[in-house]
Structures are given as C-alpha cells and as structure tokens.
Design a protein around this motif. Sequence first.
Motif, PDB file in Angstrom:
ATOM      1  N   ARG A 279       0.841  -1.194   0.000  1.00 13.07           N
ATOM      2  CA  ARG A 279       0.000   0.000   0.000  1.00 13.07           C
ATOM      3  C   ARG A 279       0.880   1.249   0.000  1.00 13.07           C
ATOM      4  NH1 ARG A 279      -5.208  -0.302   2.461  1.00 13.07           N
ATOM      5  NH2 ARG A 279      -4.688   1.508   3.719  1.00 13.07           N
ATOM      6  N   ALA A 280       0.619   2.138  -0.918  1.00 16.64           N
ATOM      7  CA  ALA A 280       1.429   3.352  -1.058  1.00 16.64           C
ATOM      8  C   ALA A 280       0.978   4.400  -0.044  1.00 16.64           C
ATOM      9  CB  ALA A 280       1.324   3.891  -2.479  1.00 16.64           C
ATOM     10  N   GLU A 281       1.269   4.136   1.221  1.00 14.04           N
ATOM     11  CA  GLU A 281       0.908   5.085   2.267  1.00 14.04           C
ATOM     12  C   GLU A 281       1.784   6.330   2.168  1.00 14.04           C
ATOM     13  OE1 GLU A 281      -1.600   4.643   4.046  1.00 14.04           O
ATOM     14  OE2 GLU A 281      -1.979   2.479   4.164  1.00 14.04           O
ATOM     15  N   ARG A 282       1.247   7.454   2.632  1.00 13.46           N
ATOM     16  CA  ARG A 282       1.982   8.703   2.568  1.00 13.46           C
ATOM     17  C   ARG A 282       3.300   8.576   3.334  1.00 13.46           C
ATOM     18  NH1 ARG A 282       0.556  13.703   0.908  1.00 13.46           N
ATOM     19  NH2 ARG A 282       1.840  15.437   1.639  1.00 13.46           N
ATOM     20  N   ASP A 283       4.374   9.140   2.758  1.00 13.29           N
ATOM     21  CA  ASP A 283       5.742   9.168   3.302  1.00 13.29           C
ATOM     22  C   ASP A 283       6.489   7.844   3.137  1.00 13.29           C
ATOM     23  OD1 ASP A 283       5.449  11.841   4.094  1.00 13.29           O
ATOM     24  OD2 ASP A 283       4.638  11.280   6.052  1.00 13.29           O
TER      25      ASP A 283
ATOM     26  N   GLY B 107      12.029   8.593  -3.874  1.00 13.21           N
ATOM     27  CA  GLY B 107      11.312   9.633  -3.145  1.00 13.21           C
ATOM     28  C   GLY B 107      10.230   9.066  -2.264  1.00 13.21           C
ATOM     29  N   ALA B 108       9.611   9.952  -1.514  1.00  5.56           N
ATOM     30  CA  ALA B 108       8.539   9.579  -0.601  1.00  5.56           C
ATOM     31  C   ALA B 108       7.187   9.822  -1.263  1.00  5.56           C
ATOM     32  CB  ALA B 108       8.640  10.387   0.694  1.00  5.56           C
ATOM     33  N   VAL B 109       6.220   8.977  -0.953  1.00  3.95           N
ATOM     34  CA  VAL B 109       4.868   9.137  -1.486  1.00  3.95           C
ATOM     35  C   VAL B 109       4.238  10.397  -0.877  1.00  3.95           C
ATOM     36  CG1 VAL B 109       2.568   8.120  -1.601  1.00  3.95           C
ATOM     37  CG2 VAL B 109       4.587   6.651  -1.815  1.00  3.95           C
ATOM     38  N   VAL B 110       3.767  11.301  -1.741  1.00  3.12           N
ATOM     39  CA  VAL B 110       3.132  12.536  -1.261  1.00  3.12           C
ATOM     40  C   VAL B 110       1.726  12.725  -1.825  1.00  3.12           C
ATOM     41  CG1 VAL B 110       5.299  13.746  -0.797  1.00  3.12           C
ATOM     42  CG2 VAL B 110       4.261  13.873  -3.083  1.00  3.12           C
ATOM     43  N   GLY B 111       1.283  11.837  -2.695  1.00  2.00           N
ATOM     44  CA  GLY B 111      -0.060  11.982  -3.240  1.00  2.00           C
ATOM     45  C   GLY B 111      -0.282  11.097  -4.441  1.00  2.00           C
ATOM     46  N   PHE B 112      -1.428  11.308  -5.083  1.00  2.00           N
ATOM     47  CA  PHE B 112      -1.812  10.487  -6.223  1.00  2.00           C
ATOM     48  C   PHE B 112      -2.478  11.355  -7.274  1.00  2.00           C
ATOM     49  CE2 PHE B 112      -1.837   7.896  -2.438  1.00  2.00           C
ATOM     50  CZ  PHE B 112      -1.105   6.785  -2.815  1.00  2.00           C
ATOM     51  N   ASP B 113      -2.556  10.809  -8.475  1.00  2.00           N
ATOM     52  CA  ASP B 113      -3.252  11.489  -9.562  1.00  2.00           C
ATOM     53  C   ASP B 113      -3.900  10.410 -10.424  1.00  2.00           C
ATOM     54  OD1 ASP B 113      -4.231  13.448 -11.181  1.00  2.00           O
ATOM     55  OD2 ASP B 113      -2.291  14.393 -11.596  1.00  2.00           O
ATOM     56  N   ARG B 114      -4.850  10.831 -11.244  1.00  2.00           N
ATOM     57  CA  ARG B 114      -5.545   9.879 -12.108  1.00  2.00           C
ATOM     58  C   ARG B 114      -5.817  10.530 -13.448  1.00  2.00           C
ATOM     59  NH1 ARG B 114     -10.538   6.876  -9.578  1.00  2.00           N
ATOM     60  NH2 ARG B 114      -8.815   5.708  -8.666  1.00  2.00           N
ATOM     61  N   SER B 115      -5.592   9.781 -14.527  1.00  2.00           N
ATOM     62  CA  SER B 115      -5.880  10.263 -15.881  1.00  2.00           C
ATOM     63  C   SER B 115      -6.460   9.104 -16.678  1.00  2.00           C
ATOM     64  CB  SER B 115      -4.607  10.790 -16.546  1.00  2.00           C
ATOM     65  OG  SER B 115      -3.759   9.717 -16.922  1.00  2.00           O
ATOM     66  N   TYR B 116      -6.638   9.323 -17.989  1.00  2.00           N
ATOM     67  CA  TYR B 116      -7.170   8.249 -18.822  1.00  2.00           C
ATOM     68  C   TYR B 116      -6.204   7.071 -18.897  1.00  2.00           C
ATOM     69  CZ  TYR B 116      -3.998  10.150 -22.370  1.00  2.00           C
ATOM     70  OH  TYR B 116      -2.892  10.586 -23.042  1.00  2.00           O
ATOM     71  N   ASP B 117      -4.924   7.301 -18.533  1.00  2.00           N
ATOM     72  CA  ASP B 117      -3.931   6.226 -18.542  1.00  2.00           C
ATOM     73  C   ASP B 117      -3.953   5.390 -17.269  1.00  2.00           C
ATOM     74  OD1 ASP B 117      -2.889   6.647 -21.051  1.00  2.00           O
ATOM     75  OD2 ASP B 117      -1.480   8.163 -20.367  1.00  2.00           O
TER      76      ASP B 117
ATOM     77  N   LYS C 256       2.626  10.196  -6.733  1.00  2.00           N
ATOM     78  CA  LYS C 256       3.540  11.329  -6.696  1.00  2.00           C
ATOM     79  C   LYS C 256       4.650  11.026  -5.699  1.00  2.00           C
ATOM     80  CE  LYS C 256       0.034  14.888  -7.630  1.00  2.00           C
ATOM     81  NZ  LYS C 256      -0.606  16.121  -7.099  1.00  2.00           N
ATOM     82  N   LEU C 257       5.901  11.109  -6.193  1.00  2.00           N
ATOM     83  CA  LEU C 257       7.053  10.905  -5.322  1.00  2.00           C
ATOM     84  C   LEU C 257       7.841  12.200  -5.211  1.00  2.00           C
ATOM     85  CD1 LEU C 257       8.413   7.429  -6.553  1.00  2.00           C
ATOM     86  CD2 LEU C 257       6.752   7.909  -4.739  1.00  2.00           C
TER      87      LEU C 257
ATOM     88  N   ARG D 115      15.334  16.736  -2.458  1.00  2.00           N
ATOM     89  CA  ARG D 115      15.503  18.137  -2.862  1.00  2.00           C
ATOM     90  C   ARG D 115      14.185  18.827  -3.140  1.00  2.00           C
ATOM     91  NH1 ARG D 115      19.665  16.935  -7.631  1.00  2.00           N
ATOM     92  NH2 ARG D 115      18.093  15.291  -7.895  1.00  2.00           N
ATOM     93  N   GLY D 116      13.092  18.115  -2.925  1.00  2.00           N
ATOM     94  CA  GLY D 116      11.780  18.714  -3.121  1.00  2.00           C
ATOM     95  C   GLY D 116      11.212  18.530  -4.513  1.00  2.00           C
ATOM     96  N   ALA D 117      11.910  17.823  -5.385  1.00  2.00           N
ATOM     97  CA  ALA D 117      11.388  17.573  -6.734  1.00  2.00           C
ATOM     98  C   ALA D 117      10.296  16.517  -6.669  1.00  2.00           C
ATOM     99  CB  ALA D 117      12.509  17.114  -7.660  1.00  2.00           C
ATOM    100  N   VAL D 118       9.177  16.777  -7.357  1.00  2.00           N
ATOM    101  CA  VAL D 118       8.041  15.856  -7.357  1.00  2.00           C
ATOM    102  C   VAL D 118       7.826  15.331  -8.770  1.00  2.00           C
ATOM    103  CG1 VAL D 118       5.576  15.578  -6.900  1.00  2.00           C
ATOM    104  CG2 VAL D 118       6.950  17.036  -5.402  1.00  2.00           C
ATOM    105  N   ARG D 119       7.702  14.009  -8.892  1.00  2.00           N
ATOM    106  CA  ARG D 119       7.454  13.396 -10.201  1.00  2.00           C
ATOM    107  C   ARG D 119       6.331  12.378 -10.092  1.00  2.00           C
ATOM    108  NH1 ARG D 119      12.974  11.332 -12.807  1.00  2.00           N
ATOM    109  NH2 ARG D 119      11.416  10.539 -14.303  1.00  2.00           N
ATOM    110  N   LEU D 120       5.651  12.156 -11.222  1.00  2.00           N
ATOM    111  CA  LEU D 120       4.553  11.203 -11.294  1.00  2.00           C
ATOM    112  C   LEU D 120       5.042   9.897 -11.902  1.00  2.00           C
ATOM    113  CD1 LEU D 120       1.515  13.302 -12.581  1.00  2.00           C
ATOM    114  CD2 LEU D 120       1.682  12.152 -10.389  1.00  2.00           C
ATOM    115  N   PHE D 121       4.576   8.778 -11.338  1.00  2.00           N
ATOM    116  CA  PHE D 121       4.922   7.463 -11.872  1.00  2.00           C
ATOM    117  C   PHE D 121       3.662   6.599 -11.894  1.00  2.00           C
ATOM    118  CE2 PHE D 121       8.762   9.154  -9.963  1.00  2.00           C
ATOM    119  CZ  PHE D 121       9.708   8.949 -10.957  1.00  2.00           C
ATOM    120  N   ALA D 122       3.509   5.858 -12.969  1.00  2.00           N
ATOM    121  CA  ALA D 122       2.342   4.994 -13.108  1.00  2.00           C
ATOM    122  C   ALA D 122       2.396   3.846 -12.104  1.00  2.00           C
ATOM    123  CB  ALA D 122       2.265   4.440 -14.525  1.00  2.00           C
ATOM    124  N   LEU D 123       1.236   3.510 -11.551  1.00  2.00           N
ATOM    125  CA  LEU D 123       1.150   2.398 -10.610  1.00  2.00           C
ATOM    126  C   LEU D 123       1.020   1.100 -11.405  1.00  2.00           C
ATOM    127  CD1 LEU D 123      -1.208   3.911  -7.890  1.00  2.00           C
ATOM    128  CD2 LEU D 123       1.212   3.365  -7.636  1.00  2.00           C
TER     129      LEU D 123
END
Length: 274
Positions: free
Chosen positions: A26-30, A42-52, A57-58, A62-70
């Motif tokens: 389970r991708a719990e926060r942090d 990186g640490a888990v900080v949130g989620f997003d959803r699209s048609y894909d 969100k990791l 350094r504070g950089a946030v990137r999205l990765f598909a589950l």
Amino acid sequence: MSARGGYGDIFAGHQRKKKVPVPTVRAERDLVVEDAASGFCGAVVGFDRSYDGDFVKLEDGRGAVRLFALREAAFLIDGKPVTLVRPTAPAPQPPTRSASGSTRVDNLRARVARTSRIWVEGVHDAALVERVWGHDLRVEGVVVEHLEGLDNLGARLTEFGPGPGARVGVLVDHLVTGSKETQLTTGLGPHVLVTGHPFIDVWQAVRPAAVGIEAWPVVPRGEDWKTGICARLGWGTPQQGWRRVYDAVGSFRDLEPPLIGAVERLIDFVTEPE
C-alpha cells in the motif's frame, strides 16, 4: 550414436525458471520507494488519475516531485521489486454525537409519539429545533408543533387539556420581564412549562459568526424585524434570509446558550416520569 548421446541434452541448463511473485504494498503517505526504471527515489506525497490510469507522486530529498504509473513491479523497496497500490479510503464512521451534543442512538426505531408536546411560536422555531434536536426528539417520541403565533396559546391549551402524562412545554421568543410574551405565559398550571430566550426572533438566537456577520443589526421598533435584517445585510427577501440562517446551523454550537438551555429544559419536562 544418437544426437542426444553424442552432444548431451541440449535443454539441460535451460529449464524455465518459476516466476517469483512480487509483493503488493500500500502506497501510504511518506513511504520511500525507488522507481525501478529511472532510479528516482522519493517519498509518497499523493496520487493522480488520468485516462492512462492511476499515478503516484514521489518527492525526493531536494523537493522535486514526479509522477509514476502504478504498474506491476514498477518500484523497489530496499532493492526488491514491489507493486504499489493506492490505499483505499477508510469507511466513514458514523458520528457518535447528535447535533444537540447528546449520544447518538443508532438502529433504533423512533418510539410511538408521547401525548406530551412541545409547542413553539412559528415554523422557523420548529425548523431550528428539529435541525438540532431532531434525533433526540425521535428517540424520546416527542412531537414539536408550532402555534402560528403566541396569541393562540390559550385556545390551544383549552383544546389540548394538559394533565398528568399530557404535559405541554412552550418555547417563547422575547421572553423578558414586562413583555407581552411574559404576560401571556404566566399562571398556566403545573402541567405546562414555558421557557424562552430574550431575543426578538429565533433568528437572533443563531450566533452571528455562524451566519458570517459580526453582530445582528439593530432594527427600530415598528419596522418588521426580518425585513429590516435582510435589508441591512443585503440578504434579499425574508425567505432568502431564512435560508441563510437555516443552512448556517449544523449543531448546538451555532446557537446562543439561552435557546439551548430553554429547549433542553422543555425536553426534560415532557419526558420525565410523573
């Protein structure tokens, strides 16, 4: 010599390896994970959803946030592949307190209505009492009725005939010494209890902060109070103003103490054993 005898078993050493199951986490926060493809950690900080599909969100150090598909086996924890899944939201827990602050009684049928009643002056009074004390009243089997004006109290009492087991509690606006309301509600007998609040109208018994104002405006004597209030606050008609007042009340915390105390005394009066 056969081909198998001369060259040995050409399939030896090439047996298909069993697929090792990848654990699901389970991708719990942090939670700190590494993207297996890019090496981004990186640490888990949130989620997003699209048609894909769903993305996590990791955020790196350094504070950089990137999205990765589950996706399956797309991440590493301590160097070992895992499949991250989005946590399911916990089921909402039913409130343990009613709007009046009393202990909520769930899965209980409303009891048969008592003979005893609570009477209020108008429909707005009845609506606010139901809004805050509705749960308590249904548990106790108490019916709230409005008089359509305090001038009707005497005739209604004569028709009802209060007595043992048939009490009447009356909630009155502007119940202050020397007022007409006080004169109309004295000497009504032991089976009638009158309580009230000092405010001109039950609207005023709602805390100003609840409706987003600093204080209720002063309306001169002789001017219709609700019309004057709505004009000074820019609320439109009294019907529109009432909707604002009603929607602002979610619990007893939005009401002034004199109204709260008055209603609580009436409920106790009409439900206590005689």
